[in-house]
Design an enzyme around this catalytic site. Structure first.
Site, PDB file in Angstrom:
ATOM      1  N   GLY A 198      41.710  42.334  35.158  1.00  0.00           N
ATOM      2  CA  GLY A 198      42.878  40.631  34.858  1.00  0.00           C
ATOM      3  C   GLY A 198      43.477  40.313  36.346  1.00  0.00           C
ATOM      4  N   VAL A 202      49.498  41.234  36.605  1.00  0.00           N
ATOM      5  CA  VAL A 202      49.787  41.667  35.555  1.00  0.00           C
ATOM      6  C   VAL A 202      49.390  43.115  35.662  1.00  0.00           C
ATOM      7  CG1 VAL A 202      48.730  42.652  32.839  1.00  0.00           C
ATOM      8  CG2 VAL A 202      48.954  39.319  33.900  1.00  0.00           C
ATOM      9  N   GLU A 220      41.128  46.836  37.726  1.00  0.00           N
ATOM     10  CA  GLU A 220      40.385  45.523  38.032  1.00  0.00           C
ATOM     11  C   GLU A 220      40.708  44.164  38.350  1.00  0.00           C
ATOM     12  OE1 GLU A 220      36.898  46.525  39.130  1.00  0.00           O
ATOM     13  OE2 GLU A 220      37.862  48.537  39.233  1.00  0.00           O
ATOM     14  N   CYS A 254      36.255  36.673  38.138  1.00  0.00           N
ATOM     15  CA  CYS A 254      36.945  37.340  39.316  1.00  0.00           C
ATOM     16  C   CYS A 254      35.782  37.347  40.559  1.00  0.00           C
ATOM     17  CB  CYS A 254      37.540  38.381  39.365  1.00  0.00           C
ATOM     18  SG  CYS A 254      36.357  39.541  38.408  1.00  0.00           S
TER      19      CYS A 254
END
Length: 506
Positions: A198, A202, A220, A254
């Site tokens: 994420g 977070v 990750e 991402c």
């Protein structure tokens, strides 16, 4: 529209963690035959329900079938097959050669033990791959697993919640669902490892929660991943590959190209080529294209629309259209962006908006990259190896892809992970097994020859110290010979050749 997903109660979350702990302690998940059967079951889950997974992904993000196959389905199937073929070798004890002379007659080996009860927190943009690929590694390593699916991609989460108990052993693998409240409570529980995919924001919360139990983490995350174009690059090829790396899954990835660094004198060529690519792929109106995905929620639409509207620099070359009800934002190219624009260049964009920043020298581009934390990936487009090396030697990133985008993540022989702000640890293939495994060093001696060990027992004296030193510290003469072995070898060869010469002369 009501969510198809039912959230797990806090009591059920606590019960699930306790239940998995009890079953791990029984050793249920340790036998390789058990692990292989569960991996085969996970393969069957995806293979047998492929069409249902496509439907769920389409409902969540209008994800095109081709992108769902390559980005969600295929990686899980291939990872399952990899572990079915290689698990025996990965799990095998490794005998090592002892470095200390005193251990020359002993057994020195490394066991691969499971970590215990593992928490995997999946992500919404690739809800199948980013939940199930780490799950395969955790199963292969012999752990019990609590899988927290993303509530944002609710249709896919609901389907996986239905399917996983049908295929996997519920004594060892459980699924929970929820939002902030449930996840916050979940992170209060003790796990032996947490795997999270994420955002960096977070990720910091996860790491802080894990630290209370001294729990290891694999994070990750993401970051602003740049694409650097050098002056001699083939611009149409570059445009095609950057467009692929930006608009795949509507930019919700991402490792998407977050911004482009383009030579100032090649900007017009890039804009022309990039515009041509987008029109060829999605037509004059991308909204009508079956091959263009949607943002996952209205909240994400509002965020991306805000970036476009509130930017502090740059002009829109094409795109910018927003349809909130359809969760649509057009492919958007913005040029003449300033590097210090804290709207477009502040955080990872995670959507179909591509800022372009120009530079006059490659050193200038490298300086800009280094002003940001190390990204998850760095893209370089160049025909000259010297320029590629110049970028690589002067930057940091989790991974690198040269003259393409995204495809390094699909190559599972490579480690995938970030550095610093973009992540902790890596996975894929045998590295997934390593991420969920404790390497347990074992020195095994026999109970004979106890008189030899007296050298290390009190009372100590100089004679014993001298003997101990010979066993534990390499002699300076040996060090010298090792350092000079190249020269010594060459000298010996010359001596042999000289002796052969003398023999022939005799």
């Amino acid at each position: 529209m009501a969510s198809p997903l039912t959230y797990t109660s806090l009591d059920d979350i606590q019960d699930a963690v306790s239940y998995l702990r009890v079953n791990f302690d029984t050793g249920k998940t340790r036998p390789l035959a058990f692990r292989k059967f569960q991996i085969q079951q996970l393969y069957d889950l995806v293979k047998n329900n492929e069409e249902r997974l496509y439907e769920a992904l389409a409902k969540d993000m209008n994800k095109p079938r081709s992108e769902a196959l390559s980005g969600d389905i295929a990686p899980v199937l291939e990872e399952c097959l990899y572990f079915l073929e290689n698990l025996d070798g990965l799990a095998k004890e490794e005998k090592t050669s002892p470095r200390l002379g005193m251990h020359a007659m002993d057994t020195v080996k490394v066991r691969r033990d499971p970590l215990g009860v593992v928490l995997i927190i999946g992500c919404w943009n690739y809800p199948v791959q980013l939940s199930l690929v780490p799950l395969v590694g955790a199963i292969a390593a012999g752990n019990t697993v609590l899988l927290k699916l993303s509530e944002v991609s609710a249709h896919t989460a609901a389907l996986l919640t239905e399917l996983i108990p049908r295929y996997l052993n519920s004594d060892a693998y459980r699924v929970i669902n929820g939002a902030v409240e449930e996840t916050t409570y979940l992170l209060e529980q003790k796990f032996d490892h947490i795997f999270y995919t994420g955002s960096p924001m977070v990720g910091k919360i996860v790491m802080k929660a894990a630290s209370k139990h001294l729990t290891g983490v694999t994070l990750e995350l993401g970051g602003k991943s740049p694409a650097v174009i050098t002056p001699e690059a083939d611009m149409q090829t570059v445009a095609n590959r950057i467009a692929f790396g930006k608009f795949y899954n509507c930019g919700q990835i991402c490792i998407a190209v977050d911004y482009v660094l383009c030579p100032a004198d090649r900007l017009d060529a890039f804009v022309s080529a990039f515009t041509k690519t987008v029109k060829e792929w999605f037509g004059e109106d991308p909204k009508t294209s079956k091959d263009y995905a949607r943002l996952v929620s209205v909240r994400h639409v509002d965020r991306i629309a805000g970036l476009i509207q509130n930017r502090k620099s740059g002009g829109i070359q094409f795109g910018g259209q927003v349809d909130r009800d359809e969760r649509y934002i057009a492919p958007t190219l913005i040029t003449d962006v300033k590097f210090d624009d804290d709207v477009l260049m502040g955080d990872e964009i995670f959507g179909p908006v591509l800022p372009v920043i120009t530079y006059n020298s490659l050193d200038e581009a490298i300086t800009m990259i280094k002003k940001n934390p190390p990204p998850l990936v760095l893209y370089v487009f160049s025909k000259k190896q010297k320029l590629i090396e110049q970028v690589l030697q002067n930057t940091q990133s989790g991974g690198v892809c040269v003259n393409d985008t995204l495809m390094h993540q699909a190559e599972y022989s490579l480690p995938f992970g970030g550095i610093g702000n973009s992540g902790v640890g890596n996975y894929h293939g045998h590295r997934s097994f390593r991420a969920f495994t404790h390497e347990r060093g074992i020195l095994q001696k026999k109970q004979q020859l106890e008189f030899v060990n007296k050298v290390r027992y009190p009372p100590y004296n100089s004679t014993r110290d001298a003997i101990l030193r010979n066993f534990m510290v390499t002699h300076p003469l040996v060090v010298y010979l090792k350092q000079k072995r190249g020269s010594i070898k060459a000298a010996l060869i010359l001596i042999v050749l000289f002796l052969v010469y003398l023999k022939k002369r005799a």
